[in-house]
Scaffold this motif. Structure first.
Motif, mmCIF file in Angstrom:
data_model
loop_
_atom_site.group_PDB
_atom_site.id
_atom_site.type_symbol
_atom_site.label_atom_id
_atom_site.label_comp_id
_atom_site.label_asym_id
_atom_site.label_seq_id
_atom_site.Cartn_x
_atom_site.Cartn_y
_atom_site.Cartn_z
ATOM 1 N N TRP A 83 -68.825 -4.901 27.771
ATOM 2 C CA TRP A 83 -68.033 -4.329 28.849
ATOM 3 C C TRP A 83 -68.053 -5.341 29.995
ATOM 4 O O TRP A 83 -68.921 -6.231 30.028
ATOM 5 C CB TRP A 83 -68.657 -2.996 29.307
ATOM 6 N N GLY A 84 -67.124 -5.219 30.903
ATOM 7 C CA GLY A 84 -67.136 -6.109 32.044
ATOM 8 C C GLY A 84 -65.957 -5.837 32.947
ATOM 9 O O GLY A 84 -65.125 -4.968 32.665
ATOM 10 N N TYR A 85 -65.880 -6.555 34.055
ATOM 11 C CA TYR A 85 -64.725 -6.434 34.938
ATOM 12 C C TYR A 85 -64.554 -7.690 35.778
ATOM 13 O O TYR A 85 -65.457 -8.541 35.824
ATOM 14 C CB TYR A 85 -64.809 -5.162 35.793
ATOM 15 N N VAL A 86 -63.398 -7.792 36.403
ATOM 16 C CA VAL A 86 -63.113 -8.933 37.269
ATOM 17 C C VAL A 86 -63.580 -8.565 38.679
ATOM 18 O O VAL A 86 -63.155 -7.550 39.236
ATOM 19 C CB VAL A 86 -61.612 -9.311 37.250
ATOM 20 N N THR A 87 -64.474 -9.389 39.217
ATOM 21 C CA THR A 87 -65.100 -9.105 40.518
ATOM 22 C C THR A 87 -64.467 -9.954 41.622
ATOM 23 O O THR A 87 -63.538 -10.713 41.371
ATOM 24 C CB THR A 87 -66.602 -9.442 40.453
ATOM 25 N N ASN A 88 -65.048 -9.859 42.808
ATOM 26 C CA ASN A 88 -64.587 -10.696 43.919
ATOM 27 C C ASN A 88 -65.246 -12.068 43.923
ATOM 28 O O ASN A 88 -65.062 -12.837 44.867
ATOM 29 C CB ASN A 88 -64.877 -10.013 45.250
ATOM 30 N N GLY A 89 -66.052 -12.367 42.924
ATOM 31 C CA GLY A 89 -66.693 -13.678 42.871
ATOM 32 C C GLY A 89 -68.031 -13.608 42.162
ATOM 33 O O GLY A 89 -68.513 -12.517 41.805
ATOM 34 N N GLY A 90 -68.637 -14.775 42.001
ATOM 35 C CA GLY A 90 -69.923 -14.861 41.317
ATOM 36 C C GLY A 90 -71.005 -14.033 41.998
ATOM 37 O O GLY A 90 -71.867 -13.467 41.334
ATOM 38 N N SER A 91 -70.940 -13.938 43.329
ATOM 39 C CA SER A 91 -71.972 -13.179 44.050
ATOM 40 C C SER A 91 -71.945 -11.710 43.665
ATOM 41 O O SER A 91 -72.983 -11.101 43.416
ATOM 42 C CB SER A 91 -71.780 -13.310 45.562
#
Ligand SMILES: *Cc1c(COP(=O)(O)O)cnc(C)c1O
Length: 366
Positions: A83-91
């Motif tokens: 599972w996963g998602y697109v975040t606002n960045g590596g942080s």
């Protein structure tokens, strides 16, 4: 609006100008997303879980899922349990990994090396998890002996190990299989490994020889930044984990008609669009070529610097050239990141040999 228009024009010129001499930070600029510009007219919001339908339809969940699929496969995740998602960045991706880890083992201790990115320290502070810093080796990689003796001392506690695949200054890579073996040897069964692969995770699969970092090596979650190696006009990231781990924290929210499984509520729906477009355009083959180009440019840069007497070096498989601290003038001109007594050049895909020649020329003159 006369004055403001003038200001915008100036700003655009300035940004255009400073994005040329840029060797110090891991940001690609060679993308062209102009085909997607029409999408800027819409309030695209990927609120909710990308793997569930929600009541809000102005979204790009389909593409977001494809981006997650792509990286899950690249990271050898279990095809039936990811599972996963697109975040606002590596942080944010790191925050998510650590959050899942803490929810899985609330009494755990986090171990991370002194070369770890500052976002990790901040996230550990936000989550209020007890932590211990492990020594780094000279090349920036975690000191496995120090990790083992520290874990041994705390073996009665569950362990969360935060590994880095591509440290900020030296692009060093912690070997996840070595960490896994230490945990096994000490019989610490309640353990979780989060791999911060912000820069290097995107091309880790293409390195020869391979450096263990993914799910097949023992990672439980992996984070990357989207705007680094792939390149995006808006900072973004991806986090991949096991679906079963995520299910523990999932709560259904009737207002959005979806599960609240992500850190933020409203989520930028344009970033998955950019990531998807880049992945489709490049394909696995293009991504690999991109890495090969960067790797060759970096080796060229290191060799040319050595020729003029600069003690430059690289970690295996990396695209970052490390050298003794350069002059202020060169640092300013090439926007080079400097820490303690070292400076680095990161050969992102848009960096050319001509630029390296120009840079090495400047270095020779000082
Ligand atoms: C860049 C980076 C991060 C943070 O990523 P952002 O996308 O800037 O939030 C975390 N860890 C490492 C090793 C990085 O290089």
């Amino acid at each position: 609006m006369g004055k403001e228009k003038e200001y915008l024009k100036e700003l655009l010129n300035k940004i255009n100008e400073v994005s040329h001499n840029f060797l110090g930070y891991p940001v690609s600029k060679d993308f062209d997303y102009s085909e997607l510009s029409e999408f800027l007219k819409y309030p695209i919001n990927n609120i909710g879980d990308p793997f569930e339908d929600s009541t809000y339809k102005v979204q790009t969940h389909n593409l977001e899922r494809e981006v997650v699929d792509f990286f899950a496969q690249l990271f050898n995740a279990d095809p039936k349990d990811y599972w996963g998602y697109v975040t606002n960045g590596g942080s944010e991706s790191n925050l998510y990994g650590l959050y899942l880890a803490r929810e899985t083992f609330p009494k755990a201790m986090v171990y991370y090396s002194e070369s770890t990115h500052y976002s990790v320290k901040k996230n550990i502070h936000l989550l209020n998890i007890p932590s211990i810093i492990i020594r780094s080796q000279e090349n920036g990689e975690i000191d496995y002996d120090d990790l083992e003796s520290t874990l041994k001392f705390n073996r009665h506690k569950p362990a969360i190990v935060l590994t880095t695949f591509g440290t900020t200054m030296k692009e060093a890579k912690d070997d996840v299989s070595k960490v896994k073996n230490i945990l096994k040897k000490l019989a610490i069964h309640d353990s979780y490994i989060h791999c911060d692969a912000a820069l290097s995770g995107t091309y880790g699969a293409f390195m020869e020889p391979r450096i263990p970092f993914d799910f097949s090596d023992g990672a439980d979650s992996i984070s990357i930044s989207g705007h680094k190696f792939i390149g995006s006009p808006i900072p973004c990231g991806v986090v991949i984990t096991r679906r079963t781990l995520k299910d523990r924290i999932s709560k259904g929210i009737s207002y959005i008609g979806s599960s609240d499984t992500t850190i933020t509520g409203s989520r930028n729906g344009h970033s998955p669009l950019f990531m998807w477009y880049a992945i489709k355009k490049m394909g696995l083959k293009g991504l690999k070529e991109r890495y090969n180009h960067s790797s060759e440019t970096a080796i060229y840069c290191k060799d040319e610097l050595i020729k003029i007497g600069v003690k430059a070096w690289m970690n295996p498989g990396s695209i970052t050239v490390v050298m003794p601290k350069t002059s202020e003038e060169i640092k300013e001109k090439w926007q080079l990141a400097t820490q303690d007594d070292i400076t680095h050049v990161i050969c992102m895909p848009n960096v050319t040999k001509q630029q390296i020649d120009e840079f090495v020329n400047d270095m020779a003159k000082q």
